[in-house]
Design a protein around this motif. Structure first.
Motif, PDB file in Angstrom:
ATOM      1  N   UNK A   1      45.628  29.207  48.115  1.00 50.76           N
ATOM      2  CA  UNK A   1      44.754  29.854  47.141  1.00 50.76           C
ATOM      3  C   UNK A   1      44.202  28.832  46.144  1.00 50.76           C
ATOM      4  N   UNK A   2      45.019  27.881  45.726  1.00 46.91           N
ATOM      5  CA  UNK A   2      44.524  26.839  44.833  1.00 46.91           C
ATOM      6  C   UNK A   2      43.428  26.015  45.515  1.00 46.91           C
ATOM      7  N   UNK A   3      43.605  25.746  46.810  1.00 54.41           N
ATOM      8  CA  UNK A   3      42.562  25.040  47.555  1.00 54.41           C
ATOM      9  C   UNK A   3      41.287  25.881  47.620  1.00 54.41           C
ATOM     10  N   UNK A   4      41.462  27.189  47.769  1.00 56.44           N
ATOM     11  CA  UNK A   4      40.287  28.054  47.849  1.00 56.44           C
ATOM     12  C   UNK A   4      39.509  28.077  46.537  1.00 56.44           C
ATOM     13  N   UNK A   5      40.205  27.996  45.423  1.00 55.01           N
ATOM     14  CA  UNK A   5      39.511  27.953  44.137  1.00 55.01           C
ATOM     15  C   UNK A   5      38.554  26.761  44.089  1.00 55.01           C
ATOM     16  N   UNK A   6      38.977  25.640  44.629  1.00 56.76           N
ATOM     17  CA  UNK A   6      38.105  24.467  44.664  1.00 56.76           C
ATOM     18  C   UNK A   6      36.933  24.698  45.617  1.00 56.76           C
TER      19      UNK A   6
ATOM     20  N   UNK B   1      36.197  34.133  41.964  1.00 50.05           N
ATOM     21  CA  UNK B   1      37.512  33.945  42.562  1.00 50.05           C
ATOM     22  C   UNK B   1      38.308  35.235  42.446  1.00 50.05           C
ATOM     23  N   UNK B   2      39.114  35.498  43.462  1.00 51.99           N
ATOM     24  CA  UNK B   2      39.907  36.719  43.438  1.00 51.99           C
ATOM     25  C   UNK B   2      40.940  36.733  44.537  1.00 51.99           C
ATOM     26  N   UNK B   3      41.565  37.882  44.691  1.00 50.31           N
ATOM     27  CA  UNK B   3      42.588  38.078  45.713  1.00 50.31           C
ATOM     28  C   UNK B   3      42.758  39.571  45.928  1.00 50.31           C
ATOM     29  N   UNK B   4      43.076  39.959  47.173  1.00 48.47           N
ATOM     30  CA  UNK B   4      43.608  41.302  47.403  1.00 48.47           C
ATOM     31  C   UNK B   4      45.118  41.140  47.491  1.00 48.47           C
ATOM     32  N   UNK B   5      45.787  41.501  46.417  1.00 50.94           N
ATOM     33  CA  UNK B   5      47.203  41.207  46.256  1.00 50.94           C
ATOM     34  C   UNK B   5      48.043  42.396  46.680  1.00 50.94           C
ATOM     35  N   UNK B   6      49.021  42.148  47.524  1.00 55.45           N
ATOM     36  CA  UNK B   6      49.933  43.214  47.931  1.00 55.45           C
ATOM     37  C   UNK B   6      50.726  43.742  46.740  1.00 55.45           C
TER      38      UNK B   6
ATOM     39  N   UNK C   1      52.025  34.422  42.331  1.00 52.27           N
ATOM     40  CA  UNK C   1      52.546  33.964  41.044  1.00 52.27           C
ATOM     41  C   UNK C   1      51.653  34.444  39.902  1.00 52.27           C
ATOM     42  N   UNK C   2      52.280  34.942  38.847  1.00 46.56           N
ATOM     43  CA  UNK C   2      51.537  35.514  37.721  1.00 46.56           C
ATOM     44  C   UNK C   2      50.591  34.490  37.083  1.00 46.56           C
ATOM     45  N   UNK C   3      51.031  33.254  36.962  1.00 50.15           N
ATOM     46  CA  UNK C   3      50.157  32.274  36.315  1.00 50.15           C
ATOM     47  C   UNK C   3      48.902  32.014  37.135  1.00 50.15           C
ATOM     48  N   UNK C   4      49.029  32.077  38.454  1.00 44.19           N
ATOM     49  CA  UNK C   4      47.866  31.867  39.311  1.00 44.19           C
ATOM     50  C   UNK C   4      46.940  33.084  39.272  1.00 44.19           C
ATOM     51  N   UNK C   5      47.514  34.281  39.217  1.00 48.05           N
ATOM     52  CA  UNK C   5      46.692  35.484  39.086  1.00 48.05           C
ATOM     53  C   UNK C   5      45.854  35.427  37.811  1.00 48.05           C
ATOM     54  N   UNK C   6      46.434  34.848  36.748  1.00 49.17           N
ATOM     55  CA  UNK C   6      45.709  34.738  35.492  1.00 49.17           C
ATOM     56  C   UNK C   6      44.523  33.799  35.545  1.00 49.17           C
ATOM     57  N   UNK C   7      44.465  32.949  36.557  1.00 53.39           N
ATOM     58  CA  UNK C   7      43.342  32.015  36.700  1.00 53.39           C
ATOM     59  C   UNK C   7      42.185  32.613  37.498  1.00 53.39           C
TER      60      UNK C   7
ATOM     61  N   UNK D   1      37.313  42.197  31.627  1.00 51.13           N
ATOM     62  CA  UNK D   1      38.603  41.733  32.122  1.00 51.13           C
ATOM     63  C   UNK D   1      39.377  40.995  31.043  1.00 51.13           C
ATOM     64  N   UNK D   2      38.668  40.218  30.231  1.00 46.18           N
ATOM     65  CA  UNK D   2      39.359  39.440  29.206  1.00 46.18           C
ATOM     66  C   UNK D   2      39.720  40.247  27.969  1.00 46.18           C
ATOM     67  N   UNK D   3      39.234  41.521  27.962  1.00 49.52           N
ATOM     68  CA  UNK D   3      39.529  42.377  26.826  1.00 49.52           C
ATOM     69  C   UNK D   3      38.540  42.259  25.706  1.00 49.52           C
ATOM     70  N   UNK D   4      37.440  41.511  25.923  1.00 48.66           N
ATOM     71  CA  UNK D   4      36.425  41.382  24.881  1.00 48.66           C
ATOM     72  C   UNK D   4      35.659  42.689  24.755  1.00 48.66           C
ATOM     73  N   UNK D   5      35.011  42.958  23.605  1.00 45.28           N
ATOM     74  CA  UNK D   5      34.249  44.179  23.433  1.00 45.28           C
ATOM     75  C   UNK D   5      33.091  44.246  24.416  1.00 45.28           C
TER      76      UNK D   5
END
Length: 333
Positions: free
Chosen positions: A146-151, A168-173, A183-189, A329-333
């Motif tokens: 997934x990190x390679x795919x981001x690039x 960038x995204x994922x269909x996460x089980x 991993x949560x940190x990667x989902x946050x990216x 998504x970021x919670x901005x108005x």
């Protein structure tokens, strides 16, 4: 009116009337082909030389190439009910698609081709959502892949120009306990996360409900994918059982969109649950779950379903401009 618009609108109205999928597909195929035509008027014989264009679609192309409304479309529009016109307006307002796959997991085409096809349809954005690691049958992406795919996505965007962006995204089980299969940190990216149940679809309602509620409340999750897991073609697969009121209330509270999955074998959620999600105040993502470029036109079926129950564009995040989608998504108005 352009030939592409005329052909897509005819396909939509035929689909609305319940025409054969093969007949509908013929107009989408012709719409894909007209990108090879030079601008300006063409005659039917010239149009008929395009791959996938027959006598009827050639006449439509010829008439629309002059800026006129083709006779075939005029007749369909005169016979259509107001809901059909509302459905087309929603489909025409589409800005993106939150759920598509490439050959990095179980799709059949490179991500570059999926991005190009989405851009050619007029999308401003589309989200690449290949599968997460646990779904080994679909060649799910490990953290490293997934990190390679981001690039790879960044490289595609550098070549696409300013009018389209592949997100960038994922269909996460959704795992048995409601946690997510990455991993949560990667989902946050990632730009967008679609969370879906792919295992133990016949669980009892209580654990399935707890599992789904926990997932849609996860702050990284933006869309609940194909919520019942049903298959309505071939041998089929029954829908999973869960407390719809509890799940949709959690989606509404967390601003997690409920997916209107447009794959012909899914059409998920079914009509009764779609109505209950609407009544709960949910937002929706009209998604193709496309695994090949030609499947991106399936999106119009979801907009037709949304129009039939009176949903407006503001509740459909796939009609939102990119800035609004990402700020939400970021919670901005």
């Amino acid at each position: 009116m352009t030939p592409d618009e005329a052909l897509r609108r005819i396909a939509f109205l035929l689909e609305w009337r319940g025409a054969s999928p093969y007949r509908v597909r013929a107009f989408h195929t012709a719409a894909d082909a007209v990108h090879d035509l030079p601008p300006g008027p063409v005659d039917a014989s010239q149009a008929a030389r395009l791959h996938g264009v027959g006598p009827v679609t050639a006449e439509v192309i010829a008439q629309a190439s002059t800026g006129a409304v083709p006779r075939y479309l005029t007749r369909l529009q005169a016979e259509a009910d107001p809901e059909a016109h509302a459905g087309w307006d929603l489909a025409a307002a589409s800005t993106g698609d939150c759920h598509l796959h490439s050959d990095w997991s179980d799709g059949g085409s490179p991500l570059e081709d999926m991005a190009a096809a989405a851009g050619a349809l007029g999308h401003q954005w589309a989200v690449l959502t290949d599968h997460s690691p646990r779904l080994t049958i679909a060649h799910g992406l490990s953290r490293e892949r997934l990190e390679d795919q981001l690039e790879a996505v960044a490289a595609v965007n550098s070549r696409m120009g300013p009018d389209f962006r592949l997100l960038t995204g994922i269909e996460c089980d959704i795992l048995d306990d409601g946690s997510l299969d990455q991993d949560e940190d990667l989902l946050g990216r990632l730009d967008i996360v679609v969370a879906s149940v792919h295992s133990r679809l016949r669980s009892e309602p209580e654990p399935m409900t707890a599992r789904m509620v926990a997932a849609v409340r996860n702050p990284h999750v933006d869309v609940l994918g194909h919520c019942t897991g049903r298959i309505v073609t071939g041998r089929g697969r029954p829908q999973s059982r869960f407390d719809a009121e509890a799940v949709f209330a959690a989606c509404a509270e967390a601003d997690t969109a409920v997916e209107i999955n447009c794959r012909p074998e899914r059409r998920d959620p079914p009509d009764d649950l779609l109505l209950r999600a609407a009544a709960a105040g949910c937002r929706f993502a009209v998604d193709t779950d496309a695994h090949a470029p030609e499947q991106l036109h399936w999106q119009s079926t979801g907009y037709a379903r949304a129009a039939r129950i009176g949903l407006g564009a503001d509740r459909l995040i796939t009609t939102w401009p990119l800035g609004r989608l990402l700020s939400s998504r970021s919670g901005s108005p």
